[in-house]
Design a protein around this motif. Structure first.
Motif, PDB file in Angstrom:
ATOM      1  N   ASP A  21      -2.360 -15.086   8.167  1.00  0.00           N
ATOM      2  CA  ASP A  21      -2.252 -15.881   9.389  1.00  0.00           C
ATOM      3  C   ASP A  21      -2.212 -17.380   9.143  1.00  0.00           C
ATOM      4  O   ASP A  21      -1.991 -18.152  10.077  1.00  0.00           O
ATOM      5  N   SER A  22      -2.400 -17.807   7.899  1.00  0.00           N
ATOM      6  CA  SER A  22      -2.373 -19.242   7.603  1.00  0.00           C
ATOM      7  C   SER A  22      -0.965 -19.749   7.285  1.00  0.00           C
ATOM      8  O   SER A  22      -0.751 -20.952   7.174  1.00  0.00           O
ATOM      9  N   ILE A  23      -0.003 -18.832   7.164  1.00  0.00           N
ATOM     10  CA  ILE A  23       1.370 -19.237   6.825  1.00  0.00           C
ATOM     11  C   ILE A  23       2.016 -19.982   7.992  1.00  0.00           C
ATOM     12  O   ILE A  23       1.979 -19.519   9.131  1.00  0.00           O
ATOM     13  N   THR A  24       2.588 -21.124   7.683  1.00  0.00           N
ATOM     14  CA  THR A  24       3.409 -21.870   8.634  1.00  0.00           C
ATOM     15  C   THR A  24       4.653 -22.298   7.880  1.00  0.00           C
ATOM     16  O   THR A  24       4.567 -23.090   6.939  1.00  0.00           O
ATOM     17  N   VAL A  25       5.795 -21.734   8.259  1.00  0.00           N
ATOM     18  CA  VAL A  25       7.031 -22.056   7.559  1.00  0.00           C
ATOM     19  C   VAL A  25       7.691 -23.285   8.168  1.00  0.00           C
ATOM     20  O   VAL A  25       7.486 -23.604   9.332  1.00  0.00           O
ATOM     21  N   ASN A  26       8.486 -23.954   7.356  1.00  0.00           N
ATOM     22  CA  ASN A  26       9.276 -25.100   7.800  1.00  0.00           C
ATOM     23  C   ASN A  26      10.632 -24.995   7.105  1.00  0.00           C
ATOM     24  O   ASN A  26      10.829 -24.100   6.280  1.00  0.00           O
ATOM     25  N   PRO A  27      11.563 -25.872   7.412  1.00  0.00           N
ATOM     26  CA  PRO A  27      12.909 -25.744   6.824  1.00  0.00           C
ATOM     27  C   PRO A  27      12.943 -25.729   5.300  1.00  0.00           C
ATOM     28  O   PRO A  27      13.836 -25.144   4.706  1.00  0.00           O
ATOM     29  N   LYS A  28      11.978 -26.335   4.646  1.00  0.00           N
ATOM     30  CA  LYS A  28      12.000 -26.423   3.185  1.00  0.00           C
ATOM     31  C   LYS A  28      11.190 -25.326   2.493  1.00  0.00           C
ATOM     32  O   LYS A  28      11.138 -25.279   1.271  1.00  0.00           O
ATOM     33  N   THR A  29      10.551 -24.434   3.266  1.00  0.00           N
ATOM     34  CA  THR A  29       9.751 -23.362   2.677  1.00  0.00           C
ATOM     35  C   THR A  29      10.632 -22.438   1.840  1.00  0.00           C
ATOM     36  O   THR A  29      11.699 -22.021   2.276  1.00  0.00           O
ATOM     37  N   THR A  30      10.157 -22.131   0.620  1.00  0.00           N
ATOM     38  CA  THR A  30      10.865 -21.206  -0.274  1.00  0.00           C
ATOM     39  C   THR A  30       9.884 -20.137  -0.750  1.00  0.00           C
ATOM     40  O   THR A  30       8.683 -20.210  -0.480  1.00  0.00           O
ATOM     41  N   ALA A  31      10.401 -19.182  -1.505  1.00  0.00           N
ATOM     42  CA  ALA A  31       9.564 -18.110  -2.058  1.00  0.00           C
ATOM     43  C   ALA A  31       8.469 -18.682  -2.954  1.00  0.00           C
ATOM     44  O   ALA A  31       7.393 -18.093  -3.065  1.00  0.00           O
ATOM     45  N   ASP A  32       8.714 -19.821  -3.564  1.00  0.00           N
ATOM     46  CA  ASP A  32       7.705 -20.442  -4.429  1.00  0.00           C
ATOM     47  C   ASP A  32       6.477 -20.917  -3.650  1.00  0.00           C
ATOM     48  O   ASP A  32       5.401 -21.101  -4.219  1.00  0.00           O
ATOM     49  N   ASP A  33       6.643 -21.102  -2.339  1.00  0.00           N
ATOM     50  CA  ASP A  33       5.550 -21.621  -1.508  1.00  0.00           C
ATOM     51  C   ASP A  33       4.616 -20.537  -0.986  1.00  0.00           C
ATOM     52  O   ASP A  33       3.540 -20.847  -0.478  1.00  0.00           O
ATOM     53  N   ILE A  34       5.035 -19.274  -1.070  1.00  0.00           N
ATOM     54  CA  ILE A  34       4.238 -18.170  -0.530  1.00  0.00           C
ATOM     55  C   ILE A  34       3.925 -17.208  -1.665  1.00  0.00           C
ATOM     56  O   ILE A  34       4.833 -16.629  -2.277  1.00  0.00           O
ATOM     57  N   GLU A  35       2.644 -17.046  -1.926  1.00  0.00           N
ATOM     58  CA  GLU A  35       2.171 -16.333  -3.118  1.00  0.00           C
ATOM     59  C   GLU A  35       2.779 -14.943  -3.303  1.00  0.00           C
ATOM     60  O   GLU A  35       3.206 -14.597  -4.390  1.00  0.00           O
ATOM     61  N   ASP A  36       2.818 -14.131  -2.257  1.00  0.00           N
ATOM     62  CA  ASP A  36       3.264 -12.739  -2.405  1.00  0.00           C
ATOM     63  C   ASP A  36       4.759 -12.532  -2.199  1.00  0.00           C
ATOM     64  O   ASP A  36       5.238 -11.401  -2.151  1.00  0.00           O
ATOM     65  N   TRP A  37       5.522 -13.608  -2.064  1.00  0.00           N
ATOM     66  CA  TRP A  37       6.959 -13.495  -1.779  1.00  0.00           C
ATOM     67  C   TRP A  37       7.707 -13.237  -3.085  1.00  0.00           C
ATOM     68  O   TRP A  37       8.106 -14.143  -3.792  1.00  0.00           O
ATOM     69  N   ASP A  38       7.894 -11.959  -3.389  1.00  0.00           N
ATOM     70  CA  ASP A  38       8.665 -11.565  -4.566  1.00  0.00           C
ATOM     71  C   ASP A  38       9.929 -10.843  -4.094  1.00  0.00           C
ATOM     72  O   ASP A  38      10.206 -10.784  -2.900  1.00  0.00           O
ATOM     73  N   SER A  39      10.696 -10.292  -5.027  1.00  0.00           N
ATOM     74  CA  SER A  39      11.977  -9.681  -4.653  1.00  0.00           C
ATOM     75  C   SER A  39      11.796  -8.474  -3.733  1.00  0.00           C
ATOM     76  O   SER A  39      12.598  -8.261  -2.818  1.00  0.00           O
ATOM     77  N   LEU A  40      10.745  -7.696  -3.926  1.00  0.00           N
ATOM     78  CA  LEU A  40      10.498  -6.543  -3.061  1.00  0.00           C
ATOM     79  C   LEU A  40      10.105  -6.986  -1.657  1.00  0.00           C
ATOM     80  O   LEU A  40      10.625  -6.468  -0.661  1.00  0.00           O
ATOM     81  N   GLU A  41       9.219  -7.962  -1.573  1.00  0.00           N
ATOM     82  CA  GLU A  41       8.811  -8.470  -0.265  1.00  0.00           C
ATOM     83  C   GLU A  41       9.963  -9.188   0.439  1.00  0.00           C
ATOM     84  O   GLU A  41      10.007  -9.235   1.664  1.00  0.00           O
ATOM     85  N   HIS A  42      10.889  -9.726  -0.332  1.00  0.00           N
ATOM     86  CA  HIS A  42      12.045 -10.394   0.259  1.00  0.00           C
ATOM     87  C   HIS A  42      12.861  -9.403   1.088  1.00  0.00           C
ATOM     88  O   HIS A  42      13.297  -9.723   2.188  1.00  0.00           O
ATOM     89  N   ILE A  43      13.017  -8.197   0.573  1.00  0.00           N
ATOM     90  CA  ILE A  43      13.753  -7.155   1.307  1.00  0.00           C
ATOM     91  C   ILE A  43      13.019  -6.811   2.600  1.00  0.00           C
ATOM     92  O   ILE A  43      13.633  -6.710   3.672  1.00  0.00           O
ATOM     93  N   THR A  44      11.716  -6.656   2.513  1.00  0.00           N
ATOM     94  CA  THR A  44      10.902  -6.365   3.696  1.00  0.00           C
ATOM     95  C   THR A  44      11.004  -7.501   4.705  1.00  0.00           C
ATOM     96  O   THR A  44      11.138  -7.266   5.914  1.00  0.00           O
TER      97      THR A  44
END
Length: 81
Positions: A21-44
């Protein structure tokens, strides 16, 4: 569709997918900014965004997205059609 609405809905999706619940995305947010954002989670994540906005990304769009801003731009373009 207003970008404020798009980001509000994207924040909800990101928080649900990554169970954070602490995630707040902005235009520059990338996978590097979110700890669990890997290739599998990208599909989800892509699937969840498609459901939320009732649209389908093209394969080229998915592979070409460099950040959340590009995702939001595609959603905004589709909403105009």
């Amino acid at each position: 569709m207003d970008s404020k609405v798009i980001y509000s809905r994207l924040n909800k999706v990101f928080r649900d997918v990554f169970d954070d619940d602490s995630i707040t995305v902005n235009p520059k947010t990338t996978a590097d900014d979110i700890e669990d954002w890997d290739s599998l989670e990208h599909i989800t994540l892509i699937s969840a965004v498609e459901r939320e906005f009732r649209m389908k990304f093209k394969m080229g769009e998915i592979s070409g997205m460099k950040n959340v801003g590009e995702m939001a731009d595609i959603i905004a373009q589709r909403a105009k059609k």
